[in-house]
Write an enzyme that holds these catalytic residues in place. Structure first.
Site, mmCIF file in Angstrom:
data_model
loop_
_atom_site.group_PDB
_atom_site.id
_atom_site.type_symbol
_atom_site.label_atom_id
_atom_site.label_comp_id
_atom_site.label_asym_id
_atom_site.label_seq_id
_atom_site.Cartn_x
_atom_site.Cartn_y
_atom_site.Cartn_z
ATOM 1 N N ALA A 66 2.674 3.975 -0.164
ATOM 2 C CA ALA A 66 2.611 4.532 -1.518
ATOM 3 C C ALA A 66 2.789 3.426 -2.544
ATOM 4 O O ALA A 66 3.497 2.441 -2.296
ATOM 5 C CB ALA A 66 3.719 5.564 -1.689
ATOM 6 N N GLY A 111 2.921 4.931 4.119
ATOM 7 C CA GLY A 111 1.681 5.706 4.097
ATOM 8 C C GLY A 111 0.505 4.973 4.725
ATOM 9 O O GLY A 111 -0.444 5.607 5.190
ATOM 10 N N GLU A 114 0.755 5.882 8.192
ATOM 11 C CA GLU A 114 0.400 7.295 8.346
ATOM 12 C C GLU A 114 -1.117 7.489 8.302
ATOM 13 O O GLU A 114 -1.659 8.344 8.999
ATOM 14 C CB GLU A 114 1.106 8.122 7.263
ATOM 15 C CG GLU A 114 2.615 8.127 7.493
ATOM 16 C CD GLU A 114 3.372 8.904 6.429
ATOM 17 O OE1 GLU A 114 3.230 8.562 5.240
ATOM 18 O OE2 GLU A 114 4.088 9.844 6.781
HETATM 19 N N1 COA Z 1 3.352 -0.478 -4.234
HETATM 20 C C1 COA Z 1 3.044 -1.148 -5.354
HETATM 21 N N2 COA Z 1 2.861 -2.473 -5.401
HETATM 22 C C2 COA Z 1 2.992 -3.138 -4.234
HETATM 23 C C3 COA Z 1 3.318 -2.512 -3.036
HETATM 24 C C4 COA Z 1 3.500 -1.113 -3.064
HETATM 25 N N3 COA Z 1 3.767 -0.403 -1.950
HETATM 26 N N4 COA Z 1 3.402 -3.440 -2.070
HETATM 27 C C5 COA Z 1 3.135 -4.610 -2.641
HETATM 28 N N5 COA Z 1 2.892 -4.438 -3.965
HETATM 29 C C6 COA Z 1 2.600 -5.465 -4.977
HETATM 30 C C7 COA Z 1 3.799 -6.332 -5.254
HETATM 31 O O1 COA Z 1 4.693 -5.702 -6.141
HETATM 32 C C8 COA Z 1 3.145 -7.557 -5.836
HETATM 33 O O2 COA Z 1 2.806 -7.307 -7.161
HETATM 34 P P1 COA Z 1 3.116 -8.447 -8.291
HETATM 35 O O3 COA Z 1 2.177 -9.572 -7.948
HETATM 36 O O4 COA Z 1 2.764 -7.738 -9.556
HETATM 37 O O5 COA Z 1 4.555 -8.801 -8.139
HETATM 38 C C9 COA Z 1 1.829 -7.638 -5.033
HETATM 39 O O6 COA Z 1 1.618 -6.336 -4.490
HETATM 40 C C10 COA Z 1 1.916 -8.599 -3.890
HETATM 41 O O7 COA Z 1 3.072 -8.283 -3.157
HETATM 42 P P2 COA Z 1 3.942 -9.415 -2.428
HETATM 43 O O8 COA Z 1 5.198 -8.773 -1.942
HETATM 44 O O9 COA Z 1 4.044 -10.599 -3.282
HETATM 45 O O10 COA Z 1 2.938 -9.741 -1.215
HETATM 46 P P3 COA Z 1 3.257 -10.162 0.263
HETATM 47 O O11 COA Z 1 1.923 -10.360 0.900
HETATM 48 O O12 COA Z 1 4.229 -11.286 0.303
HETATM 49 O O13 COA Z 1 3.960 -8.888 0.938
HETATM 50 C C11 COA Z 1 4.213 -6.563 1.578
HETATM 51 C C12 COA Z 1 3.262 -7.692 1.127
HETATM 52 C C13 COA Z 1 3.364 -5.321 1.659
HETATM 53 C C14 COA Z 1 4.819 -6.891 2.942
HETATM 54 C C15 COA Z 1 5.363 -6.406 0.550
HETATM 55 O O14 COA Z 1 4.806 -6.392 -0.762
HETATM 56 C C16 COA Z 1 6.151 -5.130 0.728
HETATM 57 O O15 COA Z 1 7.036 -5.082 1.562
HETATM 58 N N6 COA Z 1 5.849 -4.104 -0.080
HETATM 59 C C17 COA Z 1 6.589 -2.867 -0.048
HETATM 60 C C18 COA Z 1 5.892 -1.925 0.872
HETATM 61 C C19 COA Z 1 6.700 -0.705 1.218
HETATM 62 O O16 COA Z 1 7.910 -0.708 1.296
HETATM 63 N N7 COA Z 1 5.977 0.371 1.496
HETATM 64 C C20 COA Z 1 6.544 1.591 1.953
HETATM 65 C C21 COA Z 1 6.265 2.665 1.008
HETATM 66 S S1 COA Z 1 7.058 4.121 1.605
#
Ligand code: COA
Length: 260
Positions: A66, A111, A114
């Site tokens: 999400a 998600g 999922e």
């Molecule tokens: N929703 C919104 N934005 C997201 C996102 C999410 N689920 N996941 C990543 N982004 C955004 C980050 O905020 C960042 O934005 P910014 O450049 O404006 O700061 C951009 O995507 C890049 O993310 P970043 O963390 O720098 O990239 P990464 O490749 O190092 O890591 C992930 C990628 C997906 C591992 C990490 O972003 C993450 O753990 N995200 C959270 C995902 C999560 O918990 N999902 C479960 C939802 S229930």
């Protein structure tokens, strides 16, 4: 179809849908949800489509779940509405009358996993990690994760993964049966398309009925499941394609199936 957040590439008889929000790691916001709903409604009416492949743009993420930034702006009611629509969307993918392959090009979380679970088959790059991390955000998987993950990999490991939010490496996911095949970054599409191509050579009605029998059979006892199988087989008997398969065998040629 909304072209910016979701890309559609037709390679008859295969359709590739690509989640296209790389700047947000292909996270699911309302706009992407809506685009997927629209794309799926078109898949249903299409006659020349045999396999759907779902993937993500870039090599970082398949889908980070999400959109957590959008989520922070939502009221409780909007969160409920989003989840209800996402749950229905994934069920619709699961119930499509064609096989669906997830080509997992990078990390899949929440998600994103999922979505992967609602697909029939999964191919992932070796760098991909996969996790249902929701409990770490004080929520639970709300679009099928608590139901589909234990059915696919068993309740023991599914409970551990959901309770801890631990992410599996692609290699661990393969060992657990969460994915079917491992790929390299530059072979992911090749392997997924080869799988789709092989599938698309089968009879369309047979494929739809095999999918239906397997999916429905998983929720019932064996005897009821065998009845489901019998009724699915019955739907193949009066088809032109069944006779075409037998004739092609006799004539030592490739069958040409028409879905009739
Ligand atoms: N929703 C919104 N934005 C997201 C996102 C999410 N689920 N996941 C990543 N982004 C955004 C980050 O905020 C960042 O934005 P910014 O450049 O404006 O700061 C951009 O995507 C890049 O993310 P970043 O963390 O720098 O990239 P990464 O490749 O190092 O890591 C992930 C990628 C997906 C591992 C990490 O972003 C993450 O753990 N995200 C959270 C995902 C999560 O918990 N999902 C479960 C939802 S229930």
């Amino acid at each position: 179809m909304s072209e910016d957040v979701l890309l559609a590439e037709h390679r008859p008889p295969i359709l590739i849908l690509t989640l296209n929000r790389p700047q947000a790691r292909n996270a699911l916001n309302f706009k992407l949800l809506q685009a997927l709903e629209l794309a799926l409604s078109e898949v249903h009416v299409s006659e020349d489509l045999r396999v759907l492949i779902v993937t993500g743009t870039g090599d970082k993420a398949f889908c980070a779940g999400a959109d957590l930034k959008e989520r922070l702006t939502m009221s409780d009611g909007e969160v409920r509405q989003f989840l209800s629509r996402l749950r229905s969307l994934f069920t619709k993918i699961e119930e499509l009358p064609i096989p669906v392959i997830a080509a997992i090009n990078g990390v899949a979380l929440g998600g994103g996993v999922e979505l992967v679970l609602a697909c029939d088959l999964r191919v992932a790059v070796a760098e991909a990690t996969m996790g249902l991390t929701e409990t770490q955000l004080a929520i639970i998987p709300g679009a099928g994760g608590t139901q589909r993950l234990p059915r696919l990999i068993g309740p023991g490991l599914a409970k551990e993964l959901i309770y801890t939010g631990r992410q599996l490496s692609a290699q661990e996911a393969l060992a657990a049966g969460l994915i079917n095949h491992l790929a390299e970054k530059d072979t992911l599409m090749e392997i997924s398309l080869a799988l789709a191509d092989k599938i698309s050579q089968g009879g369309p009605i047979a494929l739809a009925q095999a999918k239906h029998a397997i999916n429905k059979g998983l929720d019932v006892d064996l005897h009821t499941g065998l009845d489901i199988e019998a009724s699915s087989y019955e739907k193949c008997i009066p088809t032109e394609d069944r006779l075409e398969g037998l004739r092609a065998f006799r004539e030592k040629r490739k069958p040409v199936y028409k879905g009739r």
